[in-house]
Write a protein that holds these residues in place. Structure first.
Motif, short mmCIF file in Angstrom:
data_model
loop_
_atom_site.label_atom_id
_atom_site.label_comp_id
_atom_site.label_asym_id
_atom_site.label_seq_id
_atom_site.Cartn_x
_atom_site.Cartn_y
_atom_site.Cartn_z
N VAL A 191 0.85 -1.19 0.00
CA VAL A 191 0.00 0.00 0.00
C VAL A 191 0.89 1.25 0.00
CG1 VAL A 191 -1.77 1.31 1.22
CG2 VAL A 191 -1.81 -1.21 1.27
N ALA A 192 0.82 2.03 -1.08
CA ALA A 192 1.58 3.29 -1.13
C ALA A 192 0.85 4.37 -0.32
CB ALA A 192 1.75 3.75 -2.57
N THR A 193 1.61 5.23 0.34
CA THR A 193 1.03 6.39 1.02
C THR A 193 1.50 7.65 0.31
OG1 THR A 193 2.86 6.52 2.61
CG2 THR A 193 0.94 5.19 3.24
N PRO A 194 0.73 8.74 0.41
CA PRO A 194 1.11 9.97 -0.29
C PRO A 194 2.38 10.62 0.23
CG PRO A 194 -1.25 9.95 0.19
CD PRO A 194 -0.64 8.83 0.97
N GLY A 195 2.86 10.20 1.40
CA GLY A 195 4.06 10.79 1.96
C GLY A 195 4.48 10.04 3.21
N PRO A 196 5.51 10.56 3.91
CA PRO A 196 5.95 9.92 5.14
C PRO A 196 5.12 10.36 6.34
CG PRO A 196 7.36 11.79 4.66
CD PRO A 196 6.36 11.70 3.52
N ARG A 197 5.26 9.59 7.41
CA ARG A 197 4.54 9.86 8.67
C ARG A 197 3.03 9.85 8.44
NH1 ARG A 197 8.23 13.82 12.54
NH2 ARG A 197 9.91 12.27 12.80
N ASP A 208 6.30 17.26 3.91
CA ASP A 208 7.35 17.17 2.92
C ASP A 208 8.45 16.24 3.43
OD1 ASP A 208 8.86 18.43 0.51
OD2 ASP A 208 10.27 18.58 2.19
N PRO A 209 8.91 15.28 2.61
CA PRO A 209 9.91 14.31 3.08
C PRO A 209 11.20 14.95 3.59
CG PRO A 209 8.92 13.55 1.04
CD PRO A 209 8.43 14.95 1.26
N THR A 210 11.67 16.02 2.92
CA THR A 210 12.91 16.66 3.37
C THR A 210 12.71 17.32 4.73
OG1 THR A 210 13.62 17.04 1.09
CG2 THR A 210 14.64 18.39 2.79
N ASP A 211 11.57 17.97 4.92
CA ASP A 211 11.28 18.59 6.21
C ASP A 211 11.20 17.53 7.30
OD1 ASP A 211 11.18 21.04 4.98
OD2 ASP A 211 8.98 21.12 4.88
N VAL A 212 10.58 16.39 6.96
CA VAL A 212 10.47 15.31 7.95
C VAL A 212 11.85 14.80 8.32
CG1 VAL A 212 9.69 12.93 8.29
CG2 VAL A 212 8.15 14.61 7.28
N PRO A 233 11.91 7.66 4.29
CA PRO A 233 12.35 7.61 2.90
C PRO A 233 12.08 8.96 2.22
CG PRO A 233 10.21 6.61 3.09
CD PRO A 233 10.63 6.96 4.49
N ARG A 234 12.89 9.29 1.26
CA ARG A 234 12.65 10.53 0.52
C ARG A 234 11.54 10.36 -0.51
NH1 ARG A 234 18.36 10.77 1.31
NH2 ARG A 234 18.99 12.67 2.38
N THR A 235 11.37 9.14 -1.00
CA THR A 235 10.34 8.85 -2.00
C THR A 235 9.73 7.48 -1.71
OG1 THR A 235 11.94 7.83 -3.51
CG2 THR A 235 11.52 10.19 -3.79
N ASP A 236 8.63 7.19 -2.37
CA ASP A 236 8.03 5.85 -2.36
C ASP A 236 7.67 5.37 -0.95
OD1 ASP A 236 8.40 5.74 -5.15
OD2 ASP A 236 10.43 4.97 -4.89
#
Length: 322
Positions: A147-153, A163-167, A207-210
Protein backbone atom coordinates in the motif's frame (compact mmCIF):
# COMPACT_ATOMS: atom_id res chain seq x y z
CA UNK A 1 6.64 -7.35 23.03
CA UNK A 2 8.39 -5.16 25.62
CA UNK A 3 6.83 -5.97 28.93
CA UNK A 4 6.54 -3.43 31.74
CA UNK A 5 6.27 -4.56 35.32
CA UNK A 6 2.78 -4.85 36.79
CA UNK A 7 3.26 -2.00 39.23
CA UNK A 8 4.26 0.35 36.44
CA UNK A 9 1.15 -0.45 34.39
CA UNK A 10 -1.11 -0.20 37.43
CA UNK A 11 0.18 3.28 38.17
CA UNK A 12 -0.04 4.41 34.56
CA UNK A 13 -3.58 3.20 33.96
CA UNK A 14 -4.87 4.46 37.31
CA UNK A 15 -4.66 7.94 35.81
CA UNK A 16 -7.50 7.43 33.32
CA UNK A 17 -10.64 5.28 33.31
CA UNK A 18 -14.01 5.48 31.58
CA UNK A 19 -16.88 5.17 34.10
CA UNK A 20 -18.36 1.64 33.94
CA UNK A 21 -21.83 2.83 32.93
CA UNK A 22 -20.45 4.79 29.97
CA UNK A 23 -18.31 1.83 28.91
CA UNK A 24 -21.31 -0.51 28.91
CA UNK A 25 -23.31 2.07 26.94
CA UNK A 26 -20.52 2.33 24.35
CA UNK A 27 -20.36 -1.44 23.84
CA UNK A 28 -24.15 -1.70 23.69
CA UNK A 29 -24.30 1.00 20.99
CA UNK A 30 -21.63 -0.80 18.98
CA UNK A 31 -23.06 -4.32 19.20
CA UNK A 32 -26.76 -3.85 19.84
CA UNK A 33 -26.56 -5.85 23.06
CA UNK A 34 -25.32 -5.26 26.59
CA UNK A 35 -22.12 -7.12 27.52
CA UNK A 36 -22.27 -9.91 30.06
CA UNK A 37 -18.81 -9.13 31.38
CA UNK A 38 -16.23 -6.39 30.86
CA UNK A 39 -12.58 -6.71 31.83
CA UNK A 40 -9.97 -3.97 31.64
CA UNK A 41 -6.68 -5.05 30.04
CA UNK A 42 -3.54 -3.23 31.14
CA UNK A 43 -1.52 -4.22 28.11
CA UNK A 44 0.07 -1.03 26.85
CA UNK A 45 1.07 2.50 27.64
CA UNK A 46 -1.14 4.43 25.21
CA UNK A 47 -4.81 3.41 25.24
CA UNK A 48 -7.40 2.23 27.71
CA UNK A 49 -8.49 -1.25 26.54
CA UNK A 50 -11.45 -3.36 27.70
CA UNK A 51 -12.46 -6.88 26.66
CA UNK A 52 -16.22 -7.47 26.63
CA UNK A 53 -17.99 -10.83 26.55
CA UNK A 54 -21.33 -10.72 24.74
CA UNK A 55 -24.32 -13.04 25.01
CA UNK A 56 -23.78 -16.00 22.71
CA UNK A 57 -20.02 -16.14 23.23
CA UNK A 58 -18.71 -13.33 20.99
CA UNK A 59 -15.99 -11.01 22.25
CA UNK A 60 -15.30 -7.39 21.35
CA UNK A 61 -12.69 -4.89 22.47
CA UNK A 62 -13.21 -1.24 23.41
CA UNK A 63 -10.19 1.02 22.92
CA UNK A 64 -10.24 4.55 24.32
CA UNK A 65 -7.60 7.22 23.85
CA UNK A 66 -6.15 8.98 26.87
CA UNK A 67 -7.61 12.47 27.53
CA UNK A 68 -6.19 15.01 25.07
CA UNK A 69 -4.44 12.28 23.06
CA UNK A 70 -6.13 12.74 19.68
CA UNK A 71 -8.50 10.46 17.80
CA UNK A 72 -8.50 7.06 16.14
CA UNK A 73 -9.48 8.53 12.76
CA UNK A 74 -6.13 8.06 11.03
CA UNK A 75 -5.74 4.58 12.53
CA UNK A 76 -9.08 3.61 11.03
CA UNK A 77 -7.90 4.91 7.64
CA UNK A 78 -4.76 2.77 7.86
CA UNK A 79 -6.78 -0.31 8.79
CA UNK A 80 -9.10 0.21 5.84
CA UNK A 81 -6.16 0.57 3.46
CA UNK A 82 -4.63 -2.65 4.78
CA UNK A 83 -7.91 -4.53 4.53
CA UNK A 84 -8.28 -3.47 0.91
CA UNK A 85 -4.83 -4.97 0.26
CA UNK A 86 -5.91 -8.35 1.64
CA UNK A 87 -4.59 -7.98 5.17
CA UNK A 88 -6.88 -9.60 7.79
CA UNK A 89 -7.94 -6.66 9.97
CA UNK A 90 -10.70 -6.90 12.61
CA UNK A 91 -13.98 -5.17 11.76
CA UNK A 92 -14.60 -1.81 13.41
CA UNK A 93 -18.07 -1.69 14.98
CA UNK A 94 -18.10 1.94 16.09
CA UNK A 95 -15.88 5.01 16.08
CA UNK A 96 -17.12 7.76 18.39
CA UNK A 97 -16.26 10.06 21.27
CA UNK A 98 -16.79 9.80 25.03
CA UNK A 99 -17.05 12.98 27.14
CA UNK A 100 -14.75 13.38 30.14
CA UNK A 101 -13.69 16.12 32.52
CA UNK A 102 -10.53 16.59 30.45
CA UNK A 103 -12.43 16.80 27.16
CA UNK A 104 -13.79 14.29 24.64
CA UNK A 105 -11.92 11.01 24.36
CA UNK A 106 -11.88 9.10 21.08
CA UNK A 107 -13.24 5.55 21.34
CA UNK A 108 -13.62 2.56 19.06
CA UNK A 109 -15.04 -0.94 19.44
CA UNK A 110 -13.65 -3.74 17.27
CA UNK A 111 -14.44 -7.40 16.83
CA UNK A 112 -12.04 -9.98 18.24
CA UNK A 113 -9.51 -11.27 15.73
CA UNK A 114 -9.87 -14.92 14.77
CA UNK A 115 -7.35 -17.44 16.04
CA UNK A 116 -4.78 -17.06 18.82
CA UNK A 117 -2.06 -14.53 19.48
CA UNK A 118 1.19 -15.42 17.73
CA UNK A 119 3.11 -14.81 20.95
CA UNK A 120 1.09 -17.52 22.70
CA UNK A 121 1.48 -19.98 19.85
CA UNK A 122 5.23 -19.72 19.16
CA UNK A 123 6.58 -21.41 22.33
CA UNK A 124 4.69 -24.63 21.55
CA UNK A 125 5.85 -24.99 17.94
CA UNK A 126 8.67 -27.20 16.73
CA UNK A 127 11.35 -25.42 14.64
CA UNK A 128 9.80 -26.29 11.27
CA UNK A 129 6.31 -25.10 12.20
CA UNK A 130 7.72 -22.01 13.88
CA UNK A 131 9.56 -21.12 10.70
CA UNK A 132 6.40 -21.77 8.67
CA UNK A 133 4.27 -19.37 10.70
CA UNK A 134 6.93 -16.64 10.59
CA UNK A 135 7.12 -17.03 6.80
CA UNK A 136 3.36 -16.39 6.77
CA UNK A 137 3.90 -13.25 8.86
CA UNK A 138 6.42 -12.05 6.27
CA UNK A 139 3.91 -12.57 3.48
CA UNK A 140 1.31 -10.47 5.30
CA UNK A 141 3.85 -7.74 6.02
CA UNK A 142 4.62 -7.61 2.29
CA UNK A 143 0.90 -7.05 1.64
CA UNK A 144 0.86 -4.15 4.10
CA UNK A 145 3.87 -2.61 2.36
CA UNK A 146 2.17 -2.97 -1.01
CA UNK A 147 0.00 0.00 0.00
CA UNK A 148 1.58 3.29 -1.13
CA UNK A 149 1.03 6.39 1.02
CA UNK A 150 1.11 9.97 -0.29
CA UNK A 151 4.06 10.79 1.96
CA UNK A 152 5.95 9.92 5.14
CA UNK A 153 4.54 9.86 8.67
CA UNK A 154 0.87 10.96 8.80
CA UNK A 155 -1.26 13.71 7.30
CA UNK A 156 -2.32 16.72 9.36
CA UNK A 157 -5.91 17.53 10.28
CA UNK A 158 -6.45 19.04 6.83
CA UNK A 159 -5.20 15.88 5.11
CA UNK A 160 -1.83 17.32 4.03
CA UNK A 161 1.14 14.96 4.13
CA UNK A 162 4.47 16.45 5.25
CA UNK A 163 7.35 17.17 2.92
CA UNK A 164 9.91 14.31 3.08
CA UNK A 165 12.91 16.66 3.37
CA UNK A 166 11.28 18.59 6.21
CA UNK A 167 10.47 15.31 7.95
CA UNK A 168 14.03 14.09 7.60
CA UNK A 169 15.52 17.30 8.98
CA UNK A 170 13.13 17.37 11.92
CA UNK A 171 13.77 13.69 12.61
CA UNK A 172 17.52 14.27 12.88
CA UNK A 173 16.88 17.17 15.27
CA UNK A 174 14.52 15.00 17.33
CA UNK A 175 17.06 12.22 17.64
CA UNK A 176 19.72 14.72 18.73
CA UNK A 177 17.32 16.07 21.36
CA UNK A 178 16.80 12.53 22.68
CA UNK A 179 20.46 12.27 23.72
CA UNK A 180 19.60 12.58 27.47
CA UNK A 181 17.46 9.42 27.23
CA UNK A 182 20.33 7.58 25.54
CA UNK A 183 22.58 8.68 28.38
CA UNK A 184 19.99 7.54 30.93
CA UNK A 185 20.04 4.11 29.24
CA UNK A 186 23.80 4.02 29.98
CA UNK A 187 24.94 4.12 26.38
CA UNK A 188 28.46 5.52 26.24
CA UNK A 189 29.33 8.84 24.61
CA UNK A 190 31.02 6.93 21.77
CA UNK A 191 27.95 4.73 21.25
CA UNK A 192 25.64 7.75 21.24
CA UNK A 193 27.84 9.60 18.76
CA UNK A 194 28.01 6.58 16.45
CA UNK A 195 24.24 6.01 16.69
CA UNK A 196 23.39 9.61 15.79
CA UNK A 197 25.85 9.46 12.89
CA UNK A 198 24.01 6.42 11.52
CA UNK A 199 20.70 8.30 11.79
CA UNK A 200 22.14 10.97 9.51
CA UNK A 201 23.40 8.33 7.07
CA UNK A 202 20.25 6.20 6.87
CA UNK A 203 18.25 6.62 3.63
CA UNK A 204 15.25 4.77 5.02
CA UNK A 205 13.95 6.61 8.08
CA UNK A 206 12.12 8.36 6.62
CA UNK A 207 12.35 7.61 2.90
CA UNK A 208 12.65 10.53 0.52
CA UNK A 209 10.34 8.85 -2.00
CA UNK A 210 8.03 5.85 -2.36
CA UNK A 211 6.58 5.81 1.16
CA UNK A 212 4.43 2.79 2.01
CA UNK A 213 2.00 1.84 4.75
CA UNK A 214 3.89 0.62 7.84
CA UNK A 215 2.31 -1.09 10.84
CA UNK A 216 5.10 0.03 13.17
CA UNK A 217 4.46 -2.47 15.96
CA UNK A 218 4.09 -5.98 14.51
CA UNK A 219 4.97 -8.00 17.60
CA UNK A 220 3.51 -11.31 18.72
CA UNK A 221 0.54 -9.83 20.58
CA UNK A 222 -0.66 -8.00 17.48
CA UNK A 223 -0.71 -10.97 15.10
CA UNK A 224 -3.32 -13.75 15.32
CA UNK A 225 -2.97 -17.15 13.66
CA UNK A 226 -5.18 -20.22 13.27
CA UNK A 227 -4.40 -23.91 13.82
CA UNK A 228 -2.99 -24.17 10.29
CA UNK A 229 -0.64 -21.25 11.12
CA UNK A 230 -2.29 -18.88 8.66
CA UNK A 231 -2.41 -15.23 9.78
CA UNK A 232 -6.02 -14.42 10.64
CA UNK A 233 -5.68 -10.98 12.20
CA UNK A 234 -3.37 -7.98 12.50
CA UNK A 235 -4.47 -5.63 15.28
CA UNK A 236 -3.48 -2.39 17.03
CA UNK A 237 -2.52 0.05 14.28
CA UNK A 238 -1.73 2.84 16.72
CA UNK A 239 1.85 3.25 15.45
CA UNK A 240 1.03 3.11 11.74
CA UNK A 241 2.79 5.61 9.49
CA UNK A 242 3.99 6.20 5.97
CA UNK A 243 7.58 5.06 5.77
CA UNK A 244 10.07 2.77 4.09
CA UNK A 245 9.86 -1.00 3.79
CA UNK A 246 13.30 -1.37 5.37
CA UNK A 247 12.31 0.98 8.19
CA UNK A 248 9.29 -1.13 9.12
CA UNK A 249 11.25 -4.35 8.70
CA UNK A 250 13.88 -2.89 11.02
CA UNK A 251 11.32 -2.23 13.73
CA UNK A 252 9.85 -5.69 13.21
CA UNK A 253 13.31 -7.19 13.69
CA UNK A 254 13.44 -5.74 17.21
CA UNK A 255 10.36 -7.76 18.19
CA UNK A 256 11.59 -11.30 17.41
CA UNK A 257 14.63 -13.55 17.80
CA UNK A 258 16.89 -13.54 14.75
CA UNK A 259 15.77 -16.94 13.31
CA UNK A 260 12.15 -15.75 13.38
CA UNK A 261 13.04 -12.52 11.60
CA UNK A 262 15.03 -14.40 8.95
CA UNK A 263 11.89 -16.45 8.26
CA UNK A 264 9.89 -13.21 7.97
CA UNK A 265 12.34 -12.04 5.30
CA UNK A 266 11.87 -15.32 3.43
CA UNK A 267 8.11 -14.90 3.43
CA UNK A 268 8.48 -11.27 2.40
CA UNK A 269 10.60 -12.35 -0.58
CA UNK A 270 13.90 -10.76 0.45
CA UNK A 271 17.28 -12.44 0.12
CA UNK A 272 19.46 -10.19 2.28
CA UNK A 273 22.70 -8.89 0.80
CA UNK A 274 25.36 -6.75 2.57
CA UNK A 275 23.72 -3.49 1.47
CA UNK A 276 20.37 -4.59 2.86
CA UNK A 277 21.97 -5.65 6.15
CA UNK A 278 23.70 -2.26 6.48
CA UNK A 279 20.53 -0.30 5.75
CA UNK A 280 18.58 -2.51 8.13
CA UNK A 281 21.04 -1.88 10.98
CA UNK A 282 20.97 1.87 10.32
CA UNK A 283 17.17 1.82 10.40
CA UNK A 284 17.12 -0.25 13.60
CA UNK A 285 19.17 2.47 15.28
CA UNK A 286 17.02 5.32 13.99
CA UNK A 287 13.79 3.52 14.92
CA UNK A 288 15.04 2.41 18.34
CA UNK A 289 16.09 5.85 19.61
CA UNK A 290 12.58 7.36 19.84
CA UNK A 291 11.18 4.14 21.34
CA UNK A 292 13.92 4.20 23.96
CA UNK A 293 13.15 7.87 24.67
CA UNK A 294 9.43 7.12 24.97
CA UNK A 295 10.00 4.33 27.48
CA UNK A 296 12.38 6.60 29.38
CA UNK A 297 9.77 9.38 29.48
CA UNK A 298 7.13 7.10 31.02
CA UNK A 299 9.54 5.42 33.43
CA UNK A 300 9.50 1.96 31.83
CA UNK A 301 13.03 0.72 32.55
CA UNK A 302 12.64 -2.70 30.81
CA UNK A 303 11.55 -1.02 27.59
CA UNK A 304 14.41 1.46 27.75
CA UNK A 305 16.94 -1.35 28.30
CA UNK A 306 15.46 -3.39 25.43
CA UNK A 307 16.01 -0.64 22.87
CA UNK A 308 19.45 0.25 24.25
CA UNK A 309 20.48 -3.34 23.54
CA UNK A 310 19.04 -3.16 20.02
CA UNK A 311 21.11 -0.03 19.34
CA UNK A 312 24.28 -1.68 20.63
CA UNK A 313 23.69 -4.81 18.54
CA UNK A 314 23.08 -2.77 15.38
CA UNK A 315 26.21 -0.71 15.97
CA UNK A 316 28.24 -3.90 16.39
CA UNK A 317 26.99 -5.11 13.01
CA UNK A 318 27.90 -1.84 11.36
CA UNK A 319 31.33 -1.47 12.93
CA UNK A 320 33.33 -3.05 10.07
CA UNK A 321 31.93 -0.44 7.66
CA UNK A 322 31.65 2.50 10.06
Amino acid sequence: MIMADEGFLDGLHAGFAVPPAELVALITRATGTAPEQVERLKVGDENEVHRAALPGGATVFARIRKPGDGTFDSEVWAMEQARAAGVPVPRILILTGIPSEAGERSAMVVEQAAGRQLGEVLPDLDPDRRRAVMINVGRVLARIHAVATPGPRRPDAAGRWPDPTDVRNSLIMEREAQRPSLEAAELTAAEIGAALDQVRRSPDVPPRTDAVLCHGDLHGAHVFVDDELAVRGVIDWGLWHGGSRIGDLAMTSTKYPEPDFEAILTGYGITPDPEFRERLAQAVISQSIPHLAWHDSIGNAPGRAHYAEKIRTALARLRPSV
